[in-house]
Enzyme design. Structure first.
Site, short mmCIF file in Angstrom:
data_model
loop_
_atom_site.label_atom_id
_atom_site.label_comp_id
_atom_site.label_asym_id
_atom_site.label_seq_id
_atom_site.Cartn_x
_atom_site.Cartn_y
_atom_site.Cartn_z
N TYR A 299 -13.96 -3.90 10.14
CA TYR A 299 -12.64 -3.23 10.09
C TYR A 299 -11.96 -3.31 11.46
CZ TYR A 299 -9.20 0.56 9.59
OH TYR A 299 -8.04 1.31 9.57
N SER B 189 -4.80 -0.28 13.93
CA SER B 189 -5.60 0.94 14.08
C SER B 189 -6.09 1.04 15.52
CB SER B 189 -6.82 0.89 13.15
OG SER B 189 -7.73 1.91 13.50
N GLY C 295 0.82 -1.22 0.00
CA GLY C 295 0.00 0.00 0.00
C GLY C 295 0.85 1.26 0.00
N ASN D 142 0.98 -2.66 5.34
CA ASN D 142 0.28 -1.38 5.52
C ASN D 142 -1.02 -1.30 4.73
OD1 ASN D 142 0.07 1.70 5.80
ND2 ASN D 142 0.37 1.45 3.60
N1 LIG Z 1 -5.91 7.01 7.76
C1 LIG Z 1 -6.09 6.75 9.02
O1 LIG Z 1 -6.55 7.61 9.80
C2 LIG Z 1 -5.74 5.40 9.56
C3 LIG Z 1 -5.93 5.17 10.93
C4 LIG Z 1 -5.60 3.94 11.46
C5 LIG Z 1 -5.10 2.96 10.65
N2 LIG Z 1 -4.93 3.18 9.32
C6 LIG Z 1 -4.38 2.08 8.51
O2 LIG Z 1 -3.22 2.54 7.84
C7 LIG Z 1 -3.07 1.83 6.61
C8 LIG Z 1 -2.90 2.83 5.47
O3 LIG Z 1 -4.02 3.70 5.47
P1 LIG Z 1 -4.09 5.02 4.58
O4 LIG Z 1 -4.86 6.00 5.35
O5 LIG Z 1 -2.75 5.38 4.08
O6 LIG Z 1 -5.04 4.49 3.42
P2 LIG Z 1 -5.04 4.81 1.85
O7 LIG Z 1 -4.47 6.16 1.59
O8 LIG Z 1 -6.43 4.52 1.41
O9 LIG Z 1 -4.04 3.71 1.27
C9 LIG Z 1 -4.36 2.35 1.29
C10 LIG Z 1 -3.33 1.60 0.48
O10 LIG Z 1 -3.70 0.21 0.45
C11 LIG Z 1 -3.77 -0.21 -0.91
N3 LIG Z 1 -4.79 -1.23 -1.10
C12 LIG Z 1 -6.10 -1.18 -0.78
N4 LIG Z 1 -6.71 -2.31 -1.17
C13 LIG Z 1 -5.77 -3.09 -1.76
C14 LIG Z 1 -5.78 -4.37 -2.39
N5 LIG Z 1 -6.89 -5.10 -2.49
N6 LIG Z 1 -4.62 -4.84 -2.88
C15 LIG Z 1 -3.50 -4.11 -2.81
N7 LIG Z 1 -3.41 -2.90 -2.24
C16 LIG Z 1 -4.54 -2.39 -1.72
C17 LIG Z 1 -4.13 1.06 -1.69
O11 LIG Z 1 -3.81 0.90 -3.05
P3 LIG Z 1 -4.52 1.84 -4.17
O12 LIG Z 1 -3.70 3.11 -4.23
O13 LIG Z 1 -4.43 1.04 -5.41
O14 LIG Z 1 -5.93 2.06 -3.71
C18 LIG Z 1 -3.26 2.07 -0.97
O15 LIG Z 1 -1.94 1.99 -1.42
C19 LIG Z 1 -4.32 0.96 6.46
O16 LIG Z 1 -4.04 -0.36 6.85
C20 LIG Z 1 -5.31 1.60 7.42
O17 LIG Z 1 -6.25 0.68 7.89
C21 LIG Z 1 -5.24 4.39 8.75
#
Ligand SMILES: NC(=O)c1ccc[n+]([C@@H]2O[C@H](COP(=O)([O-])OP(=O)(O)OC[C@H]3O[C@@H](n4cnc5c(N)ncnc54)[C@H](OP(=O)(O)O)[C@@H]3O)[C@@H](O)[C@H]2O)c1
Length: 237
Positions: free
Chosen positions: A142, A129, A4, A77
Site C-alpha cells: 500500500y 497517503s 471511489g 480517489n
Molecule cells: N482513510 C484514511 O485514513 C486514508 C488515509 C490516507 C489515504 N487514504 C486514501 O484515500 C482514498 C479514499 O479512502 P477512504 O478512506 O475514503 O476509503 P473507503 O471509504 O474504503 O472508500 C474507497 C472507495 O474506493 C472504491 N474502490 C475500492 N476498490 C475498488 C475497485 N476495485 N474498483 C472501483 N472502486 C473501488 C470503493 O468502492 P466500494 O464502495 O464499492 O467499496 C470506495 O468508493 C483511498 O485512495 C485511500 O488510500 C485514506
C-alpha cells in the site's frame, strides 16, 4: 469525475464539489451511487466499474471520452489497503492492490490527458497517503502504491509542459494522514491511540478536511500548484 465516490473521502469530495460542478461519480455499487445523487445538490452522472478488472477499466476510460471537453478535472480517489505483514501477503492481494491503487489511476489519467490536451487545460488530483512518504508496517505494498502516485503526479506535471510549454494542465497529489473513515474504523483502540501520539495535531482528520483541499486545488486560486504532494495529515512525519 471522482473515483471511489461511495467511500468516506470520495463522498466528502462529492459534497464539497456538487454545488459548483456537474459530477461524474464513480463507484462499484450502483445503489450507493444512486443514494448519493439523491441528496447532493444538482444533477450528477454515475458510473459503476470495478477498476481492478482490466476490461472494465478500459471501458470506463473509453466512456470518459464521451464527456469530452466538459471534463474539468479527475480525482483518482478509489483505493484499497489489504493490511498484512508482507511475509503473509498473497500475490492475489498484491495484484489487486496495484491494479486498483496504481494501474487504474495511471490509465484513467492517460484517458483524461487526451481530453485535456485538446483544450490545453484540466486538473488531475491523485489521493495519495502519508504512508507513501513515511512507510508503514503491515502496509508495504500500500505504501509503495501511494509513493508511486506521488511520483506519477510529479512526472505528469513535467511531461505535459515538456510536450507543450503553454499547457495549463496540472497534476497534484493530496496525501491524507489518518482520517476518520471506514478505512481507519477497523483499527483497534490501542493502535488508534498510538497513532494519535505521533500526530502533532493529536487527532485524526475529517474527510471534509481532505475535500476542502481538493476543492481549492480545482479552483483558479490554485493555478500555480503543480506536480507536488500536498499533505493533509496533522503534521505526522
Ligand atoms: N482513510 C484514511 O485514513 C486514508 C488515509 C490516507 C489515504 N487514504 C486514501 O484515500 C482514498 C479514499 O479512502 P477512504 O478512506 O475514503 O476509503 P473507503 O471509504 O474504503 O472508500 C474507497 C472507495 O474506493 C472504491 N474502490 C475500492 N476498490 C475498488 C475497485 N476495485 N474498483 C472501483 N472502486 C473501488 C470503493 O468502492 P466500494 O464502495 O464499492 O467499496 C470506495 O468508493 C483511498 O485512495 C485511500 O488510500 C485514506
Amino acid at each position: 469525475m471522482i473515483t471511489g465516490a461511495t467511500g468516506s473521502i470520495g463522498k466528502a469530495i462529492a459534497e464539497a464539489l456538487a454545488d459548483s460542478y456537474q459530477l461524474l461519480l464513480h463507484g462499484r455499487d450502483e445503489l450507493k451511487l444512486k443514494e448519493l445523487t439523491k441528496y447532493l445538490p444538482g444533477e450528477h452522472l454515475i458510473m459503476c466499474t470495478d477498476l481492478s478488472d482490466k476490461q472494465s477499466l478500459a471501458d470506463f476510460c473509453k466512456s470518459l471520452k464521451s464527456i469530452g471537453s466538459n471534463l474539468a478535472g479527475i480525482i483518482n480517489n478509489a483505493g484499497i489497503t489489504k493490511d498484512k505483514a508482507l511475509l503473509f501477503q498473497s500475490e492475489a492481494d498484491i495484484d489487486a492492490l496495484f491494479a486498483t491503487n496504481l494501474r487504474a489511476p495511471l490509465l484513467i489519467s492517460k484517458a483524461a490527458l487526451k481530453i485535456f490536451n485538446a483544450k490545453n487545460e484540466g486538473v488531475i488530483i491523485n489521493i495519495g497517503s502519508c504512508v507513501g512518504q513515511m512507510g508503514n508496517a503491515f502496509q508495504v505494498a500500500y505504501s509503495m502504491s501511494k509513493a508511486a502516485l506521488a511520483a506519477m503526479t510529479a512526472s505528469i506535471a513535467k511531461e505535459v509542459t515538456s510536450i507543450n510549454p503553454s499547457s495549463k494542465i496540472r497534476s497534484v497529489c493530496v496525501s491524507p494522514g489518518f482520517i476518520e473513515t471506514n478505512m481507519t474504523e477497523s483499527l483497534s483502540a490501542d493502535i488508534k491511540a498510538q497513532y494519535k501520539k505521533l500526530i502533532p495535531s493529536k487527532r485524526f482528520g475529517q474527510a471534509k478536511e481532505v475535500a476542502s483541499v481538493v476543492q481549492f486545488l480545482l479552483s483558479p486560486g490554485a493555478e500555480y500548484i503543480n506536480g507536488v504532494e500536498i499533505k493533509v495529515n496533522g503534521g505526522i512525519i
